[in-house]
Design a protein around this motif. Structure first.
Motif, mmCIF file in Angstrom:
data_model
loop_
_atom_site.group_PDB
_atom_site.id
_atom_site.type_symbol
_atom_site.label_atom_id
_atom_site.label_comp_id
_atom_site.label_asym_id
_atom_site.label_seq_id
_atom_site.Cartn_x
_atom_site.Cartn_y
_atom_site.Cartn_z
ATOM 1 N N LEU A 9 0.815 -1.206 0.000
ATOM 2 C CA LEU A 9 0.000 0.000 0.000
ATOM 3 C C LEU A 9 0.851 1.260 0.000
ATOM 4 N N ASP A 10 1.953 1.245 0.724
ATOM 5 C CA ASP A 10 2.861 2.400 0.727
ATOM 6 C C ASP A 10 3.427 2.647 -0.668
ATOM 7 N N GLU A 11 3.787 1.574 -1.351
ATOM 8 C CA GLU A 11 4.353 1.714 -2.698
ATOM 9 C C GLU A 11 3.305 2.183 -3.700
ATOM 10 N N VAL A 12 2.097 1.664 -3.584
ATOM 11 C CA VAL A 12 1.008 2.112 -4.460
ATOM 12 C C VAL A 12 0.763 3.603 -4.242
ATOM 13 N N LEU A 13 0.746 4.015 -2.989
ATOM 14 C CA LEU A 13 0.543 5.429 -2.671
ATOM 15 C C LEU A 13 1.681 6.276 -3.241
ATOM 16 N N ARG A 14 2.907 5.789 -3.099
ATOM 17 C CA ARG A 14 4.065 6.520 -3.621
ATOM 18 C C ARG A 14 3.969 6.704 -5.131
ATOM 19 N N THR A 20 -7.577 0.580 -4.176
ATOM 20 C CA THR A 20 -8.828 -0.144 -3.958
ATOM 21 C C THR A 20 -8.611 -1.607 -3.607
ATOM 22 N N MET A 21 -7.794 -2.313 -4.345
ATOM 23 C CA MET A 21 -7.612 -3.747 -4.128
ATOM 24 C C MET A 21 -6.899 -4.061 -2.816
ATOM 25 N N GLY A 22 -6.055 -3.198 -2.345
ATOM 26 C CA GLY A 22 -5.291 -3.483 -1.143
ATOM 27 C C GLY A 22 -5.870 -2.927 0.141
ATOM 28 N N ALA A 23 -6.793 -2.006 0.029
ATOM 29 C CA ALA A 23 -7.309 -1.338 1.225
ATOM 30 C C ALA A 23 -8.058 -2.292 2.153
ATOM 31 N N VAL A 24 -8.911 -3.129 1.623
ATOM 32 C CA VAL A 24 -9.684 -4.047 2.464
ATOM 33 C C VAL A 24 -8.781 -5.091 3.118
ATOM 34 N N PRO A 25 -7.940 -5.812 2.340
ATOM 35 C CA PRO A 25 -7.044 -6.760 3.012
ATOM 36 C C PRO A 25 -6.152 -6.081 4.048
ATOM 37 N N GLY A 26 -5.708 -4.863 3.745
ATOM 38 C CA GLY A 26 -4.879 -4.139 4.704
ATOM 39 C C GLY A 26 -5.600 -3.892 6.011
#
Length: 51
Positions: A9-14, A20-26
């Motif tokens: 998620l940090d890398e996607v944000l960067r 969307t795909m990582g927010a729920v599992p996170g």
């Protein structure tokens, strides 16, 4: 696992990518870590299933 999802998620944000795909599992892994600190990652299924 929570650490790996957070790194993703940090890398996607960067990269200004879609989270969307990582927010729920996170959020599930974060909640699991708070509820069962130090538990083996294989305990995620009973946590999610409500066992």
């Amino acid at each position: 696992m929570a650490k790996d999802v957070r790194l993703y998620l940090d890398e996607v944000l960067r990269l200004n990518g879609a989270r969307t795909m990582g927010a729920v599992p996170g959020s599930v892994w974060d909640a699991f870590g708070e509820a069962e600190p130090g538990a083996d990652f294989t305990r995620i299924y009973p946590f999610v299933a409500g066992d």
